[in-house]
Scaffold this active site. Structure first.
Site, PDB file in Angstrom:
ATOM      1  N   GLY A  11       0.827  -1.384  -0.024  1.00 40.75           N
ATOM      2  CA  GLY A  11      -0.169  -0.114  -0.044  1.00 40.75           C
ATOM      3  C   GLY A  11       0.847   1.289   0.047  1.00 40.75           C
ATOM      4  O   GLY A  11       0.605   2.201  -0.828  1.00 40.75           O
ATOM      5  N   GLY A 104       5.996  -6.859   3.521  1.00 36.29           N
ATOM      6  CA  GLY A 104       5.798  -8.338   3.313  1.00 36.29           C
ATOM      7  C   GLY A 104       6.489  -8.845   2.083  1.00 36.29           C
ATOM      8  O   GLY A 104       6.813 -10.038   1.884  1.00 36.29           O
ATOM      9  N   GLY A 109       5.748 -15.615   0.095  1.00 39.06           N
ATOM     10  CA  GLY A 109       6.238 -16.698  -1.253  1.00 39.06           C
ATOM     11  C   GLY A 109       5.885 -16.099  -2.450  1.00 39.06           C
ATOM     12  O   GLY A 109       5.873 -16.864  -3.473  1.00 39.06           O
ATOM     13  N   VAL A 239       7.141   5.241  13.274  1.00 35.00           N
ATOM     14  CA  VAL A 239       5.956   6.275  13.745  1.00 35.00           C
ATOM     15  C   VAL A 239       5.481   5.824  15.163  1.00 35.00           C
ATOM     16  O   VAL A 239       5.004   4.683  15.145  1.00 35.00           O
ATOM     17  CB  VAL A 239       5.151   6.444  12.589  1.00 35.00           C
ATOM     18  CG1 VAL A 239       3.938   7.377  13.035  1.00 35.00           C
ATOM     19  CG2 VAL A 239       5.920   7.165  11.403  1.00 35.00           C
ATOM     20  N   GLU A 348      -2.914 -24.119  -1.411  1.00 42.74           N
ATOM     21  CA  GLU A 348      -1.918 -24.056  -1.887  1.00 42.74           C
ATOM     22  C   GLU A 348      -0.894 -25.320  -1.786  1.00 42.74           C
ATOM     23  O   GLU A 348      -0.854 -25.638  -0.553  1.00 42.74           O
ATOM     24  CB  GLU A 348      -1.202 -22.699  -1.929  1.00 42.74           C
ATOM     25  CG  GLU A 348      -1.811 -21.887  -2.976  1.00 42.74           C
ATOM     26  CD  GLU A 348      -1.822 -20.551  -2.296  1.00 42.74           C
ATOM     27  OE1 GLU A 348      -1.517 -20.234  -1.181  1.00 42.74           O
ATOM     28  OE2 GLU A 348      -2.515 -19.646  -2.907  1.00 42.74           O
ATOM     29  N   HIS A 433      -1.548 -13.769   7.007  1.00 42.47           N
ATOM     30  CA  HIS A 433      -2.241 -12.817   6.101  1.00 42.47           C
ATOM     31  C   HIS A 433      -3.111 -12.061   6.711  1.00 42.47           C
ATOM     32  O   HIS A 433      -4.474 -12.002   6.710  1.00 42.47           O
ATOM     33  CB  HIS A 433      -3.207 -13.606   4.954  1.00 42.47           C
ATOM     34  CG  HIS A 433      -2.627 -14.440   4.081  1.00 42.47           C
ATOM     35  ND1 HIS A 433      -3.028 -15.474   3.447  1.00 42.47           N
ATOM     36  CD2 HIS A 433      -1.280 -14.350   3.594  1.00 42.47           C
ATOM     37  CE1 HIS A 433      -2.086 -16.037   2.187  1.00 42.47           C
ATOM     38  NE2 HIS A 433      -0.907 -15.320   2.408  1.00 42.47           N
ATOM     39  N   ASN A 471      -4.441 -15.498  -1.561  1.00 39.25           N
ATOM     40  CA  ASN A 471      -3.559 -14.541  -0.930  1.00 39.25           C
ATOM     41  C   ASN A 471      -3.537 -13.117  -1.279  1.00 39.25           C
ATOM     42  O   ASN A 471      -3.937 -12.774  -2.272  1.00 39.25           O
ATOM     43  CB  ASN A 471      -2.000 -15.228  -1.790  1.00 39.25           C
ATOM     44  CG  ASN A 471      -2.029 -16.452  -1.696  1.00 39.25           C
ATOM     45  OD1 ASN A 471      -2.883 -16.999  -2.446  1.00 39.25           O
ATOM     46  ND2 ASN A 471      -1.267 -17.144  -1.118  1.00 39.25           N
TER      47      ASN A 471
HETATM   48  P1  FAD Z   1       3.158  -4.637   4.659  1.00 37.35           P
HETATM   49  O1  FAD Z   1       3.663  -5.109   3.426  1.00 37.35           O
HETATM   50  O2  FAD Z   1       3.224  -5.601   5.798  1.00 37.35           O
HETATM   51  O3  FAD Z   1       4.140  -3.370   5.151  1.00 37.35           O
HETATM   52  C1  FAD Z   1       3.860  -2.630   6.156  1.00 37.35           C
HETATM   53  C2  FAD Z   1       5.282  -2.098   6.481  1.00 37.35           C
HETATM   54  O4  FAD Z   1       5.117  -1.096   7.558  1.00 37.35           O
HETATM   55  C3  FAD Z   1       6.255  -3.150   6.975  1.00 37.35           C
HETATM   56  O5  FAD Z   1       7.555  -2.866   6.282  1.00 37.35           O
HETATM   57  C4  FAD Z   1       6.438  -2.549   8.471  1.00 37.35           C
HETATM   58  O6  FAD Z   1       7.919  -2.941   8.836  1.00 37.35           O
HETATM   59  C5  FAD Z   1       6.198  -1.284   8.511  1.00 37.35           C
HETATM   60  N1  FAD Z   1       5.541  -0.307   9.659  1.00 37.35           N
HETATM   61  C6  FAD Z   1       4.798  -1.066  10.520  1.00 37.35           C
HETATM   62  N2  FAD Z   1       4.569  -0.155  11.574  1.00 37.35           N
HETATM   63  C7  FAD Z   1       5.487   0.811  11.250  1.00 37.35           C
HETATM   64  C8  FAD Z   1       5.538   1.935  12.190  1.00 37.35           C
HETATM   65  N3  FAD Z   1       4.896   2.474  13.151  1.00 37.35           N
HETATM   66  N4  FAD Z   1       6.517   2.870  11.632  1.00 37.35           N
HETATM   67  C9  FAD Z   1       7.093   2.641  10.398  1.00 37.35           C
HETATM   68  N5  FAD Z   1       6.818   1.476   9.694  1.00 37.35           N
HETATM   69  C10 FAD Z   1       6.165   0.683  10.310  1.00 37.35           C
HETATM   70  N6  FAD Z   1       0.689 -12.715   0.372  1.00 37.35           N
HETATM   71  C11 FAD Z   1       0.346 -12.860  -0.934  1.00 37.35           C
HETATM   72  O7  FAD Z   1      -0.437 -12.491  -1.733  1.00 37.35           O
HETATM   73  N7  FAD Z   1       1.050 -13.956  -1.536  1.00 37.35           N
HETATM   74  C12 FAD Z   1       2.007 -14.854  -0.682  1.00 37.35           C
HETATM   75  O8  FAD Z   1       2.502 -15.616  -1.361  1.00 37.35           O
HETATM   76  C13 FAD Z   1       2.262 -14.507   0.493  1.00 37.35           C
HETATM   77  N8  FAD Z   1       3.075 -14.813   1.171  1.00 37.35           N
HETATM   78  C14 FAD Z   1       3.344 -14.474   2.543  1.00 37.35           C
HETATM   79  C15 FAD Z   1       4.447 -15.197   3.327  1.00 37.35           C
HETATM   80  C16 FAD Z   1       4.808 -14.796   4.525  1.00 37.35           C
HETATM   81  C17 FAD Z   1       5.942 -15.513   5.369  1.00 37.35           C
HETATM   82  C18 FAD Z   1       4.192 -13.791   5.038  1.00 37.35           C
HETATM   83  C19 FAD Z   1       4.715 -12.832   6.476  1.00 37.35           C
HETATM   84  C20 FAD Z   1       3.388 -12.966   4.379  1.00 37.35           C
HETATM   85  C21 FAD Z   1       2.879 -13.339   3.180  1.00 37.35           C
HETATM   86  N9  FAD Z   1       1.896 -12.812   2.218  1.00 37.35           N
HETATM   87  C22 FAD Z   1       1.669 -13.110   1.087  1.00 37.35           C
HETATM   88  C23 FAD Z   1       1.111 -11.518   2.702  1.00 37.35           C
HETATM   89  C24 FAD Z   1       1.583 -10.149   2.111  1.00 37.35           C
HETATM   90  O9  FAD Z   1       2.851 -10.137   2.201  1.00 37.35           O
HETATM   91  C25 FAD Z   1       0.911  -9.093   3.011  1.00 37.35           C
HETATM   92  O10 FAD Z   1      -0.497  -9.248   2.712  1.00 37.35           O
HETATM   93  C26 FAD Z   1       1.138  -7.868   2.533  1.00 37.35           C
HETATM   94  O11 FAD Z   1       2.772  -7.759   2.611  1.00 37.35           O
HETATM   95  C27 FAD Z   1       0.785  -6.872   3.192  1.00 37.35           C
HETATM   96  O12 FAD Z   1       1.011  -5.418   2.437  1.00 37.35           O
HETATM   97  P2  FAD Z   1       0.532  -3.997   3.396  1.00 37.35           P
HETATM   98  O13 FAD Z   1       0.958  -3.031   2.438  1.00 37.35           O
HETATM   99  O14 FAD Z   1      -0.820  -3.991   4.118  1.00 37.35           O
HETATM  100  O15 FAD Z   1       1.740  -4.070   4.515  1.00 37.35           O
END
Ligand code: FAD
Length: 492
Positions: A11, A104, A109, A239, A348, A433, A471
């Site tokens: 995001g 993430g 994966g 933050v 999967e 997730h 996913n």
């Molecule tokens: P995120 O990608 O989680 O990003 C949020 C970021 O904000 C992080 O880097 C975090 O460190 C940072 N953050 C948090 N709080 C703060 C703060 N207070 N100040 C500053 N920074 C902060 N999804 C799939 O679709 N396919 C897959 O194969 C898949 N496999 C996965 C395998 C694993 C092991 C994991 C953990 C997740 C997997 N996922 C998969 C899920 C996917 O990675 C997440 O749904 C996705 O990353 C979420 O995106 P996001 O933008 O919501 O937040």
């Protein structure tokens, strides 16, 4: 500064790229590390089979999703370090999340799945599905570099033997098997199999980062973000507070961390607009805390609600000797079993990259779990809590069983009981997730604008109400593309 983005996952990266391309300067704040410098072994990321200090976020002992193998516990002691995978423990569930520039995308994966349109429409009924499927899903898939494996190669290569066994067993039981797209460079994987390049998917790299072939956000959106020259990224900055500034805009408090997780400096900045993109858990924790402590008291009562674990549950099956799953297994899954309509499960076929023949088939199921949890603020402890109950995983287990009980019966096989603890069949203690906590059209308007505070937005997995049917990262990216386009057109 015009815009501050909290977090550098899907995001946050979409928001920063599109804002910068529209001519706005952006500051991205990320609590994890940059992950751009090799360690003592010459590699940026640690191997899954040899976790080290780099592997976990501020833990002194690893907490691997598989706790046991053939009777041996797998976890080991490490030094406390701002490592890449956070196993964040709440009372009833462990939530795995990526930490670092790329969120993430660093640890996941790489399975890049677009949900079936009727499922998306049921999950987010306030969003125009026709627009999502004609414009924003294609934009997200292109931006992420999503592609599907060459089926002819899949049919012959050793590293997908495990997936072909999964396909055979699914089809013999009458379940549709489909290829799952991914963000891996398949040409690179072919060269890994041929032995002409350093290996990553074929060296079991997953969970703690991928050194070569995976197209994480670092190689896609963030690479393009850097090329705009308009975005500053601050790693190891967390933050802690956002509140209205007296002269307009918002005051943001940021802790700079050292690699043991201690705060070295606290900084204050002001921004006209702030995007919460800290992930479902990060954004939800911040928002419930800011509402309860009086920093953002006008946030509505939907904040913290509608959280789910996408019905994640894992299991393994013990195959007969005539169904080996292969010594070398690609860490990028590429096949799924769809029983969503009949049984509420999409499973999967996952790798079990141990380096030895295990005769095991391993699966991650995404299920239609109806339970939703809520984040609340514990004032005495000064932290957010999540009321997910361990017993709420039972519907996920029941849904997964609609697939695997049938396959076991047909094949005359049994579940593995050595992977998640002593005689435990189901990996039901965790999720990869996390979704929800600031649900679209509830805690925010239909484009992610937080109620009560013009200029504050949510643009991550917190918007999706607890389940995605597949996913989630393609949907998180596509929804962010949709919302930021509207926000740029009307709010800048
Ligand atoms: P995120 O990608 O989680 O990003 C949020 C970021 O904000 C992080 O880097 C975090 O460190 C940072 N953050 C948090 N709080 C703060 C703060 N207070 N100040 C500053 N920074 C902060 N999804 C799939 O679709 N396919 C897959 O194969 C898949 N496999 C996965 C395998 C694993 C092991 C994991 C953990 C997740 C997997 N996922 C998969 C899920 C996917 O990675 C997440 O749904 C996705 O990353 C979420 O995106 P996001 O933008 O919501 O937040």
């Amino acid at each position: 500064m015009p815009v501050l983005v909290i977090g550098t996952g899907y995001g946050g990266s979409v928001a920063a790229l599109r804002l910068a391309q529209a001519g706005t300067d952006v500051h991205m704040v990320e609590m994890g590390m940059a992950w751009d410098t090799p360690g003592a072994d010459g590699k940026i990321f640690a191997n899954t089979t040899r976790p080290d200090d780099r592997s976990f976020w501020l833990r002194t002992r690893t907490k691997q999703p598989l706790s046991n193998f053939l009777g041996f516990p797998l976890d080991k002691n490490v030094n406390r370090y701002t490592g890449i995978l956070d196993a964040e423990e709440f009372a009833g569930i462990t939530v795995y999340q990526g930490r670092g520039v790329g969120g993430g995308s660093l640890v996941n994966g790489g399975m890049a799945v677009t949900p079936r349109r009727e499922n998306f429409a049921a999950i987010l009924p306030s969003v125009n599905a026709a627009e999502m499927y004609s414009t924003y899903y294609p934009r997200a898939n292109a931006g992420l570099g999503v592609t599907t494996i060459d089926p002819a190669w899949f049919d012959t290569v050793d590293c997908y033997q495990y997936s072909r066994v999964g396909r055979k067993h699914a089809q013999r039981s009458g379940f549709p098997f489909l290829f799952v797209p991914a963000v891996y460079d398949w040409d690179y994987m072919k060269q890994e199999a041929a032995g002409t390049v350093p290996r990553s998917a074929l060296d079991a790299e997953i969970l703690y980062g991928n050194n070569y072939g995976k197209k994480s956000l670092q190689k896609t959106y963030i690479d393009r973000i850097r090329a705009t020259g308009r975005v500053t990224i601050s790693p190891l900055h967390r933050v802690t507070r956002v509140s209205p500034a007296s002269g307009g805009g918002y005051t943001v408090l940021i802790d700079q961390l050292d690699t043991t997780g201690r705060t070295s400096v606290t900084k204050t900045v002001t921004a006209d607009k702030v995007f919460f993109a800290a992930g479902s858990v990060g954004t939800s924790k911040l928002l419930v805390g800011l509402k309860a402590t009086g920093a953002l008291p006008l946030l509505n009562n939907e904040v913290g609600k509608g959280w789910g674990e996408n019905g994640n549950v894992m299991c393994g099956r013990a195959n007969h000797l005539w169904d080996p799953t292969g010594k070398v297994q690609s860490s990028i899954p590429t096949g799924g079993i769809d029983n969503w309509d009949a049984g509420g499960a999409f499973a999967e076929v996952a790798p079990l990259p141990t380096g030895i023949e295990t005769w095991a088939s391993f699966y991650l199921s995404i299920t239609k779990n109806p339970h939703r949890a809520e984040f609340t603020w514990n004032a005495a402890a000064g932290r957010a809590e999540l009321n997910w109950q361990t017993a709420w995983k039972q519907p996920s287990i029941d849904a997964a069983r609609t697939i695997f009980d049938k396959i076991n019966k047909k094949e005359g096989t049994i579940y593995r009981t050595d992977l998640f603890g002593v005689h435990k069949i189901w990996g039901d203690h965790l999720t990869y997730h996390p979704l929800g906590g600031a649900v679209l059209d509830k805690a925010t308007d239909n484009y992610g604008r937080l109620h009560g505070y013009p200029g504050l937005y949510v643009i991550d997995g917190a918007l999706i109400p607890g389940n995605c049917s597949v996913n989630p990262f393609v949907t998180i990216t596509a929804l962010a593309e949709r919302n930021i386009e509207r926000i740029i057109a009307t709010d800048l």
